[in-house]
Design a protein around this motif. Structure first.
Motif, mmCIF file in Angstrom:
data_model
loop_
_atom_site.group_PDB
_atom_site.id
_atom_site.type_symbol
_atom_site.label_atom_id
_atom_site.label_comp_id
_atom_site.label_asym_id
_atom_site.label_seq_id
_atom_site.Cartn_x
_atom_site.Cartn_y
_atom_site.Cartn_z
ATOM 1 N N THR A 135 -53.172 -29.471 27.063
ATOM 2 C CA THR A 135 -53.334 -29.668 28.500
ATOM 3 C C THR A 135 -53.942 -28.417 29.121
ATOM 4 O O THR A 135 -53.554 -27.289 28.777
ATOM 5 N N GLY A 136 -54.894 -28.623 30.046
ATOM 6 C CA GLY A 136 -55.466 -27.513 30.795
ATOM 7 C C GLY A 136 -56.065 -26.439 29.907
ATOM 8 O O GLY A 136 -56.816 -26.720 28.973
ATOM 9 N N LYS A 137 -55.687 -25.205 30.175
ATOM 10 C CA LYS A 137 -56.233 -24.081 29.405
ATOM 11 C C LYS A 137 -55.800 -24.122 27.949
ATOM 12 O O LYS A 137 -56.430 -23.480 27.080
ATOM 13 N N ALA A 189 -55.704 -26.869 26.159
ATOM 14 C CA ALA A 189 -56.363 -27.979 25.473
ATOM 15 C C ALA A 189 -57.382 -27.436 24.475
ATOM 16 O O ALA A 189 -58.087 -26.467 24.744
ATOM 17 N N LEU A 227 -64.397 -30.968 26.286
ATOM 18 C CA LEU A 227 -63.351 -30.216 26.984
ATOM 19 C C LEU A 227 -63.639 -30.122 28.482
ATOM 20 O O LEU A 227 -62.714 -30.186 29.307
ATOM 21 N N TYR A 241 -62.637 -33.545 29.813
ATOM 22 C CA TYR A 241 -61.181 -33.699 29.696
ATOM 23 C C TYR A 241 -60.463 -32.919 30.792
ATOM 24 O O TYR A 241 -59.566 -33.437 31.478
ATOM 25 N N ARG A 242 -60.864 -31.664 30.975
ATOM 26 C CA ARG A 242 -60.207 -30.822 31.985
ATOM 27 C C ARG A 242 -60.585 -31.234 33.395
ATOM 28 O O ARG A 242 -59.743 -31.198 34.305
ATOM 29 N N SER A 243 -61.824 -31.629 33.618
ATOM 30 C CA SER A 243 -62.245 -32.000 34.974
ATOM 31 C C SER A 243 -61.529 -33.253 35.463
ATOM 32 O O SER A 243 -61.288 -33.407 36.660
ATOM 33 N N ARG A 284 -54.094 -34.897 29.934
ATOM 34 C CA ARG A 284 -52.969 -34.119 29.425
ATOM 35 C C ARG A 284 -52.562 -34.566 28.021
ATOM 36 O O ARG A 284 -52.683 -35.735 27.677
#
Length: 344
Positions: free
Chosen positions: A203-205, A207, A257, A260-262, A266
């Motif tokens: 998740t997030g950073k 990932a 990535l 996924y992050r944008s 999670r």
């Protein structure tokens, strides 16, 4: 931990009269057996819950869990994947995978592409056709174009005819999508190159991309497209190849990535990419609730080819969910008011 398990069984809905294609995103009893065993192997207790109606009955009866492992896709509405997470949030119960906003946003392929494009990742130009009243051809670069349902998964509504090469076929295909799936069609510039899917865990950073898988259609597959039929019979029609080209993997991972992050995904997910005629990769769509059959679903196949066993994959997903759920402020109000509640 006592982990609840929410899911939709194909056989439950087939018994209600739904077709195999309508239930394509749902799981077999075998998948649930594998998943339950993997959760137990990670050191947790498992309580099978079932679909959203089963969850409602359990919650009304006072049942609670430390965490819910949610793989329910839902049946009705374009926000169907978001329904169980929304209900769990209303009760302050933590769960795996993405939240309601991300799940609803990702299922609408046009909205997801708009967010991903705004983040800087490449994606083919597209339009949405929501009625047959249009008179102009799509304002893209011309034919061929790719036409598919706006809010479906597992290749539903995709076959060889999805690659449209002329005006009459374009109108016919849009009408087919509108009438058959009772939803808009998304029309994209067709990318004729290689097709890949990237697996992501975390998740997030935190990932990370765990591998890039090339999807190669065999001679007996429906040509040109990773269709519903090709996915359903992937063991006979598809060859999955773990990509070893470092430059390609790096490019694919960066795009995946970013997407996924944008979108706020999670714990784990899968991002589909395709190449244009020059070999340039573009984002196609994302699956924040990827299938988890150990030998039939893309994410576990990808992980296995890259040395991540099924039990390890499930353990990593649970670890990611626990890690983000214990962050300061996460559900503190509810947990503070339910410390002495009876967990079943």
């Amino acid at each position: 931990m006592n982990i609840g398990l929410t899911f939709d069984l194909r056989k439950t809905y087939e018994a209600m009269g739904f077709s195999k294609e309508e239930t394509a995103e749902f799981d077999s009893e075998e998948t649930i057996d594998y998943l339950e065993e993997a959760i137990k192997n990670a050191g947790h207790r498992v309580s099978r819950i079932g679909n959203i109606r089963d969850l409602v009955e359990n919650l009304a009866a006072g049942a609670r869990w430390d965490l819910v492992f949610n793989i329910s896709e839902g049946m009705y509405g374009r926000s169907r994947e978001a329904q169980i997470p929304a209900l769990l949030e209303a009760y302050g119960i933590d769960y795996t995978f993405s939240d309601p906003l991300t799940l609803a946003l990702s299922l609408d392929k046009a909205m997801a592409k708009a967010v991903v494009r705004a983040s800087g990742a490449p994606t083919p130009d597209y339009i949405v056709v929501d009625s047959m009243d249009f008179t102009a051809l799509p304002p893209l670069r011309g034919f061929p174009v790719f036409v598919k349902p706006l809010s479906e998964g597992t290749g539903k509504g995709i076959d060889t005819a999805s690659v449209v090469r002329g005006e009459s076929d374009f109108k016919e295909r849009c009408e087919f999508i509108l009438k058959t799936y009772r939803q808009p069609a998304i029309v994209e510039e067709y990318l004729p190159g290689r097709e890949f899917t990237v697996g992501i865990i975390g998740t997030g950073k935190n990932a990370r991309a765990v591998g890039t898988l090339e999807v190669k259609l065999l001679d007996n597959a429906e040509p040109l497209v990773y269709s519903y039929a090709n996915k359903e019979f992937c063991e006979e029609r598809v060859k999955y190849i773990l990509c070893r080209d470092e430059a390609l993997v790096k490019n694919a991972s960066e795009i995946a990535l970013t997407a996924y992050r944008s979108l706020g995904c999670r714990d784990a997910g899968r991002v589909d990419l395709k190449c244009d005629e020059a070999g340039r990769l573009s984002f196609i769509e994302i699956n924040p609730l990827a299938g988890l059959h150990p030998s039939h679903s893309d994410l576990p196949i990808l992980c296995a080819l890259n040395g991540i066993g099924y039990d390890e994959l499930i353990s990593l997903i649970i670890h990611s969910a626990i890690e983000r759920c214990i962050e300061p402020g996460a559900n503190e109000w509810w947990k503070g008011n339910c410390e002495n509640s009876n967990r079943s």
